[in-house]
Every structure is written in C-alpha cells, then in structure tokens.
Scaffold this active site. Structure first.
Site, PDB file in Angstrom:
ATOM      1  N   GLY A 229     -28.693  36.068 -17.184  1.00  0.00           N
ATOM      2  CA  GLY A 229     -30.098  35.851 -17.537  1.00  0.00           C
ATOM      3  C   GLY A 229     -30.504  36.465 -18.862  1.00  0.00           C
ATOM      4  O   GLY A 229     -31.685  36.439 -19.214  1.00  0.00           O
ATOM      5  N   PRO A 271     -23.329  37.426 -17.818  1.00  0.00           N
ATOM      6  CA  PRO A 271     -24.019  36.637 -18.849  1.00  0.00           C
ATOM      7  C   PRO A 271     -23.291  35.338 -19.160  1.00  0.00           C
ATOM      8  O   PRO A 271     -22.068  35.308 -19.256  1.00  0.00           O
ATOM      9  CB  PRO A 271     -23.984  37.567 -20.063  1.00  0.00           C
ATOM     10  N   GLY A 272     -24.056  34.262 -19.290  1.00  0.00           N
ATOM     11  CA  GLY A 272     -23.479  32.986 -19.702  1.00  0.00           C
ATOM     12  C   GLY A 272     -24.087  32.592 -21.034  1.00  0.00           C
ATOM     13  O   GLY A 272     -23.463  32.642 -22.098  1.00  0.00           O
ATOM     14  N   CYS A 339     -30.078   4.564 -23.161  1.00  0.00           N
ATOM     15  CA  CYS A 339     -31.108   3.554 -22.954  1.00  0.00           C
ATOM     16  C   CYS A 339     -32.226   4.070 -22.042  1.00  0.00           C
ATOM     17  O   CYS A 339     -32.403   3.564 -20.939  1.00  0.00           O
ATOM     18  CB  CYS A 339     -30.422   2.325 -22.374  1.00  0.00           C
TER      19      CYS A 339
HETATM   20  N1  LLP Z   1     -24.963  34.372 -12.344  1.00  0.00           N
HETATM   21  C1  LLP Z   1     -25.461  33.456 -11.492  1.00  0.00           C
HETATM   22  C2  LLP Z   1     -25.344  33.673 -10.049  1.00  0.00           C
HETATM   23  C3  LLP Z   1     -26.100  32.301 -11.992  1.00  0.00           C
HETATM   24  O1  LLP Z   1     -26.610  31.409 -11.158  1.00  0.00           O
HETATM   25  C4  LLP Z   1     -26.183  32.131 -13.403  1.00  0.00           C
HETATM   26  C5  LLP Z   1     -26.822  30.940 -13.964  1.00  0.00           C
HETATM   27  C6  LLP Z   1     -25.640  33.109 -14.244  1.00  0.00           C
HETATM   28  C7  LLP Z   1     -25.041  34.224 -13.685  1.00  0.00           C
HETATM   29  C8  LLP Z   1     -25.679  32.997 -15.740  1.00  0.00           C
HETATM   30  O2  LLP Z   1     -26.973  32.929 -16.239  1.00  0.00           O
HETATM   31  P1  LLP Z   1     -27.234  32.962 -17.821  1.00  0.00           P
HETATM   32  O3  LLP Z   1     -26.769  34.308 -18.331  1.00  0.00           O
HETATM   33  O4  LLP Z   1     -26.424  31.882 -18.436  1.00  0.00           O
HETATM   34  O5  LLP Z   1     -28.680  32.760 -17.997  1.00  0.00           O
HETATM   35  N2  LLP Z   1     -28.539  25.134 -17.324  1.00  0.00           N
HETATM   36  C9  LLP Z   1     -29.594  26.082 -17.544  1.00  0.00           C
HETATM   37  C10 LLP Z   1     -29.211  27.473 -17.085  1.00  0.00           C
HETATM   38  C11 LLP Z   1     -28.831  27.501 -15.620  1.00  0.00           C
HETATM   39  C12 LLP Z   1     -28.345  28.850 -15.163  1.00  0.00           C
HETATM   40  C13 LLP Z   1     -27.834  28.771 -13.762  1.00  0.00           C
HETATM   41  N3  LLP Z   1     -27.333  30.016 -13.273  1.00  0.00           N
HETATM   42  C14 LLP Z   1     -29.981  26.055 -19.014  1.00  0.00           C
HETATM   43  O6  LLP Z   1     -29.386  25.311 -19.790  1.00  0.00           O
HETATM   44  O7  LLP Z   1     -30.923  26.743 -19.420  1.00  0.00           O
END
Ligand code: LLP
Length: 410
Positions: A229, A271-272, A339
C-alpha cells in the site's frame, strides 16, 4: 518523480534514448528500468531500520521474470496470490521459504498445491481456516486480520473494512482462536493489508496498532506483516509520504511491541506499486488525429486491454510526446484502439502538440499495467524491454499476430 529526462530535445530513460527503443522494437512496448526498482527497494530498506526486516515484493504488480530475478538478487522475498505466482517465483529463483501465499477465495485443489510446494499460507477467513485445520492440523500458518480501517487511493483497491471480503474481522478473532486451538495450528505470523496507495498516515498507524493488539494474543509469532500500500505519486503535483519519518515512528512502535512480547520479531512488508510503478513506461504510437469542433483526439496503437488503470480506477498516468518535447501544449483526449467509448488514456489533457506518427510516453506504467493486460479485441500483448545499468535487453517478445492466432489454428 518521473525518472525521464530530456537532453538535446530527446527523451531518455536512464542513458537510453526512448525514440531508439521505439524504432528498434516497435510499439506498443513496455520499458522497465531496473535501476529504479533497485532504488525503490533500497529506499524501503533504509526507511525501516530493523534488524529483521523482510520485503516481500507483491508480484501481482508486475511478474516480469527479469524484475523478479533482479529483486531476488537484491534479497527480496515474495508475496504471491495464486499457485501460478508461486510457479513463476520459483522459476525466477526464489525458494519456497522466500514466499508467502495469501489466499483469495482459492479452491481446495489450489491450497493443496500450495501446501505441497512448502509455501507458507496466509489465511484470512474462518471457513478456509477450518478446512485447512481439518486437513493439515499442527501446521504453521499466517493469519490475515481485517483491522476494519478503510483506506486506499480509490474504493476498488480498499481491502479492509467491515464489509470487505478479506481478512478475519476483529470481532471474529476469538472464533479464529477456537479453530486454531482445535486443530493445534501454529500461528507464526499476523498479517494485515489495508489497501493500495495509502495516503493517510493516521489511518495507517491506527491499522498497525490494531494489528499489534491482535498479535499479542498469539504466543508463537515469528513475524508481523503490515502488507503493502506504499503510495506512489502519479500526478505531477501529488503529495508524497515521507517514509523515513513514517518508518522511524513505526519502528518505535514495533520495538516497544517486541520488547513487551519478549522476542525480536521479523517485520514484513509487501510493497508492489511502490517497487515498480515508476520504473515502467508504455511507448505507444499515434496513428489518428481527429479534430472536431468539440474535441482533439489523438488515437494510439494501444488501449485499455494493455493498460486498464485509467478506465478501471480513473487513474492518472502522465503522458508526454516523445517526438516533440518542447511543442506547444494543446488539449487532447488520448484514445486507444479498443472498440469502446471508455477507451481513453487521458481526457482533456494538455500535451505537447501531437502529430500522426509521434510516439507518446505513458508514465508510471510499471505496476498493475502489463500484469492486468488482456487480449481483448484479439489484440496481442505488447513486448517488454528491460534497461539494466543503461543496457537494453528484450525481456518478453511482442506476441506477433501470427503467433497469437495460431492458438486457434494449430
Ligand atoms: N498485499 C496484499 C495482500 C495485497 O492485496 C496487495 C495488493 C499488496 C500486498 C500490494 O499492494 P501495493 O503495494 O501494490 O499497493 N490494481 C490496483 C492495485 C490493487 C492492489 C491489490 N492488492 C491498481 O492498479 O491500483
């Protein structure tokens, strides 16, 4: 914030001229700069000064194998959300001990495959906990808590709150404990993940404190996992979070918790977005300029099938004209090749004057862009290019139309 720079009227990513990439590899093409991924990884390590820190990269953001291999070489672990994720992570060199798997309504078959692969499971609902306990008593498990704090940069990416489908609600923790005791499950980790793009640090600390309140009820913990997050600024004027300041406060809280708990626990994050968003761009080519009395459209050779965030979340991705860095700013809608009327990368956006044939750079496209892409309208996926130490390498070949349609005719 946007790691592009202009030298002699040309856009560069690191030392690499982006028009050269577009010429050599064609478009649409994703380009990732691994040095930026490395900087992001290091910055988290620096912000959280804890002897037992583990960063589990949320590979759902981008599971490009070169990014995964690079993060493995940096010492990262993995947050996986499917058995497919686990297979890809193992292929990239991670070991089962490096991986934590979070179930999201997974089937019994999938859970068995994960157990066989010796990866730790993070369980966030009572039904799965019960079934898992019956089948695998005395196993090690991580428990996902829903701290009931609702936060995230838009409603679709919030993953906690009383009405969310994720995590054990605070009011259900005692019920979870009963199941755990019945099957002698060994809870070695407590996990929470509130949402993506968390911008309110008060919310974050509320959620952290609630998680620790639950954690103290479990005696055998080895770690606490505060999820992902971490916020990335997408708009030029968007506020950022001072993660050094945030990290200092979190470590103070965690240190006190560990002292009371009587053990130095591992501190995990997942973190993603923060790790990869800014490391990526999508290069697209303008093929149609449509001027009407009402609108200026620039139509490009990619669409929401290849980068869905603007359509799905109303997300902002900064766009510049690679061929005309100093052109006069003009108002455009940037339309894709799908489309559907909603297929717009940007609405009424001021961009340097655009001509047919120009290459546009869609920025902050490293997270949840390629990984969420599809072949809707039968448009094959773009290629992926990696820049590492200013060297360019093809990571994923663009799926040619011939190769793509073969699946129907071979
Ligand atoms: N851990 C869990 C359990 C999660 O569900 C997620 C993301 C993360 C970690 C990583 O979160 P981050 O650091 O990336 O915010 N597709 C959406 C984001 C969906 C995130 C889903 N879960 C977007 O493009 O904004």
């Amino acid at each position: 914030m946007y790691p592009l720079h202009i030298t002699n009227n040309e856009y560069f990513f690191g030392d690499v001229k982006l028009l050269d990439i577009a010429k050599s590899f064609g478009t649409p093409t994703y380009v990732y700069d691994l040095d930026i991924v490395g900087e992001q990884y290091d910055s988290i390590k620096k912000s959280f000064d804890w002897p037992k820190l583990r960063i589990c990269y949320a590979m759902k953001a981008n599971s490009n194998i070169d990014i995964l291999k690079f993060l493995k070489s940096k010492g990262s672990s993995i947050d996986a959300v499917s058995y497919g994720d686990i297979l890809v992570a193992l292929k990239a060199g991670f070991t089962p001990e490096d991986i934590i798997y979070t179930t999201n309504n997974a089937s019994d078959e999938e859970i068995e495959l994960v157990v066989k692969s010796n990866v730790l499971i993070n369980i966030g609902d009572l039904s799965r906990l019960e079934k898992f306990g019956q089948k695998h008593p005395e196993s090690k498990v991580c428990l996902r808590i829903n701290t009931e704090v609702e936060s995230g940069e838009n409603d679709l990416v919030k993953t906690a709150g009383k009405e969310s489908q994720f995590g054990i609600l605070l009011e259900d923790v005692d019920a979870a404990k009963n199941i755990i005791e019945k099957y002698h499950l060994n809870i070695i980790g407590i996990h929470e993940h509130t949402g993506s793009g968390l911008y309110d640090t008060d919310d974050m600390f509320e959620s952290i404190n609630r998680t620790l309140n639950v954690a103290k009820k479990f005696e055998n913990l080895e770690f606490v996992d505060f999820g992902g997050g971490f916020k990335v600024p997408y708009k030029p004027d968007e506020h950022t979070i001072d993660y050094n300041k945030f990290g200092k406060k979190l470590i103070e809280i965690f240190d006190k918790f560990c002292k009371d708990y009587g053990k130095t626990l591992e501190l995990l994050f997942e973190p993603g977005k923060y790790m990869v968003a800014q490391s990526g761009i999508l290069l697209v080519e303008v093929n149609t300029i449509r001027k009407t009395p009402h609108k200026n459209y620039a139509g490009v050779n990619s669409g929401f099938s290849q980068l869905i965030r603007p359509l799905l979340y109303g997300a902002y991705h900064h766009i510049v004209n690679c061929n005309n860095p100093n052109g006069i700013k003009t108002k455009y809608d940037i339309a894709g090749n799908i489309c559907e009327g909603g297929d717009l990368f940007a609405k009424e956006r001021m961009i340097e004057e655009i001509r047919e044939g120009d290459i546009l750079i869609i920025q902050n496209a490293g997270a949840y862009c390629y990984s969420m892409a599809s072949v809707y309208n039968n448009r094959p996926l773009p290629g992926e290019i990696i820049i590492i130490k200013n060297k360019v390498k093809i990571s994923t070949e663009r799926l040619s139309f011939e190769k793509y349609v073969h699946k129907y005719f071979d």
